[in-house]
Design a protein around this motif. Sequence first.
Motif, PDB file in Angstrom:
ATOM      1  N   HIS A  77      24.608   6.194 -37.300  1.00 26.83           N
ATOM      2  CA  HIS A  77      25.074   7.234 -36.386  1.00 26.83           C
ATOM      3  C   HIS A  77      25.352   8.545 -37.108  1.00 26.83           C
ATOM      4  N   HIS A  78      25.176   9.632 -36.356  1.00 30.87           N
ATOM      5  CA  HIS A  78      25.571  10.966 -36.806  1.00 30.87           C
ATOM      6  C   HIS A  78      26.987  11.267 -36.341  1.00 30.87           C
ATOM      7  N   GLU A  79      27.727  12.018 -37.168  1.00 32.19           N
ATOM      8  CA  GLU A  79      29.032  12.547 -36.794  1.00 32.19           C
ATOM      9  C   GLU A  79      29.148  13.949 -37.400  1.00 32.19           C
ATOM     10  N   HIS A 157      28.597  22.080 -32.999  1.00 34.57           N
ATOM     11  CA  HIS A 157      27.605  21.320 -32.229  1.00 34.57           C
ATOM     12  C   HIS A 157      26.518  20.781 -33.149  1.00 34.57           C
ATOM     13  N   LEU A 158      25.850  19.748 -32.669  1.00 35.28           N
ATOM     14  CA  LEU A 158      24.792  19.080 -33.428  1.00 35.28           C
ATOM     15  C   LEU A 158      23.603  18.829 -32.522  1.00 35.28           C
ATOM     16  N   MET A 159      22.403  19.091 -33.067  1.00 33.52           N
ATOM     17  CA  MET A 159      21.163  18.788 -32.366  1.00 33.52           C
ATOM     18  C   MET A 159      20.368  17.764 -33.170  1.00 33.52           C
ATOM     19  N   VAL A 160      19.725  16.852 -32.469  1.00 35.08           N
ATOM     20  CA  VAL A 160      18.813  15.892 -33.081  1.00 35.08           C
ATOM     21  C   VAL A 160      17.447  16.093 -32.439  1.00 35.08           C
ATOM     22  N   PHE A 208      17.239   7.760 -36.200  1.00 39.85           N
ATOM     23  CA  PHE A 208      16.180   6.880 -36.672  1.00 39.85           C
ATOM     24  C   PHE A 208      15.303   7.613 -37.682  1.00 39.85           C
ATOM     25  N   ALA A 209      14.524   6.844 -38.406  1.00 42.06           N
ATOM     26  CA  ALA A 209      13.581   7.441 -39.344  1.00 42.06           C
ATOM     27  C   ALA A 209      12.687   8.430 -38.598  1.00 42.06           C
ATOM     28  N   GLY A 210      12.504   9.605 -39.158  1.00 41.22           N
ATOM     29  CA  GLY A 210      11.716  10.656 -38.518  1.00 41.22           C
ATOM     30  C   GLY A 210      12.557  11.681 -37.784  1.00 41.22           C
ATOM     31  N   ASP A 211      13.851  11.410 -37.590  1.00 43.12           N
ATOM     32  CA  ASP A 211      14.717  12.352 -36.875  1.00 43.12           C
ATOM     33  C   ASP A 211      15.100  13.531 -37.766  1.00 43.12           C
ATOM     34  N   VAL A 212      15.263  14.681 -37.122  1.00 42.24           N
ATOM     35  CA  VAL A 212      15.707  15.906 -37.791  1.00 42.24           C
ATOM     36  C   VAL A 212      17.030  16.324 -37.175  1.00 42.24           C
ATOM     37  N   LEU A 213      18.065  16.439 -37.999  1.00 39.97           N
ATOM     38  CA  LEU A 213      19.397  16.798 -37.537  1.00 39.97           C
ATOM     39  C   LEU A 213      19.709  18.229 -37.956  1.00 39.97           C
ATOM     40  N   HIS A 214      20.318  18.973 -37.042  1.00 38.41           N
ATOM     41  CA  HIS A 214      20.720  20.359 -37.324  1.00 38.41           C
ATOM     42  C   HIS A 214      22.078  20.598 -36.686  1.00 38.41           C
ATOM     43  N   VAL A 223      24.196  22.861 -41.311  1.00 39.15           N
ATOM     44  CA  VAL A 223      23.926  21.646 -42.086  1.00 39.15           C
ATOM     45  C   VAL A 223      22.719  20.964 -41.452  1.00 39.15           C
ATOM     46  N   ASP A 224      21.761  20.572 -42.297  1.00 42.80           N
ATOM     47  CA  ASP A 224      20.527  19.941 -41.833  1.00 42.80           C
ATOM     48  C   ASP A 224      20.282  18.649 -42.594  1.00 42.80           C
ATOM     49  N   LEU A 225      19.611  17.710 -41.935  1.00 40.84           N
ATOM     50  CA  LEU A 225      19.263  16.443 -42.560  1.00 40.84           C
ATOM     51  C   LEU A 225      17.983  15.926 -41.925  1.00 40.84           C
ATOM     52  N   VAL A 226      17.059  15.414 -42.761  1.00 40.81           N
ATOM     53  CA  VAL A 226      15.847  14.762 -42.274  1.00 40.81           C
ATOM     54  C   VAL A 226      15.893  13.314 -42.745  1.00 40.81           C
ATOM     55  N   LEU A 227      15.682  12.382 -41.798  1.00 38.69           N
ATOM     56  CA  LEU A 227      15.639  10.960 -42.136  1.00 38.69           C
ATOM     57  C   LEU A 227      14.202  10.493 -42.202  1.00 38.69           C
TER      58      LEU A 227
END
Length: 228
Positions: A77-79, A157-160, A208-214, A223-227
């Motif tokens: 999960h993202h938080e 706020h967070l976007m996936v 999940f794998a392939g998701d991009v978080l911003h 803050v950004d993250l790629v799984l």
Amino acid sequence: MPDLFPVPDFPRLPVTGGDDLYPVTRVFCVGRNYAAHAAEMGNEVDREAPFYFTKNPLHVVHAGATLSYPPGTQDYHHEMEFVVAIATPIFQGSRDAAQAAIFGYGAGLDMTRRDLQGQAKEKRRPWDLGKDVEGSAVLGPLTRAAKFGAVADQRIHLMVNGETRQDATLGEMIHDCAAVVADLSKYYHLAPGDVILTGTPAGVGPVFAGDVLHGEIAGCAPVDLVLT
């Protein structure tokens, strides 16, 4: 005498507006600091005092990282969280002293193996396997407190994959930043290098794998993250 093996350096966070770096030596996290998030997780809100868990500082990664989906979980999960960094030592400090001890603020992600956390809760065990995960503290550059200004109703706020998942304001925190720092200083000699993730708003969910978080917080670098 020589070390038996190489010792990793503590992670260092960029500070906006210059070349300074902020070494991270300890990571504290606040649980259930937004009422709507506590409710969505089926928990009561404790308005008397915050409660805490920790993460290994070597599990910190910089915003923009690309990380593999972690082992041992089927429910990662993202938080999205507001991060506080300490500037000066404080122990058993007042609220005013706590505010003065804050170096700056940032945006961060507290990534969580939710299934393992849930199992730990059911067995009344520590949350370490769910929370203290390699790469689970994704931290963006810090903004100095004087530049950020007063913490009030800034949007968090967070976007996936471009879809909004979490959307709230910092004013919705049950325990504000000064209250958290003052309370935590009852139990630890806080010092420069300590960062505190102050809790997450409602809307947490799986990635999940392939998701991009911003993630964004008004006044802070994103803050950004790629799984993968």
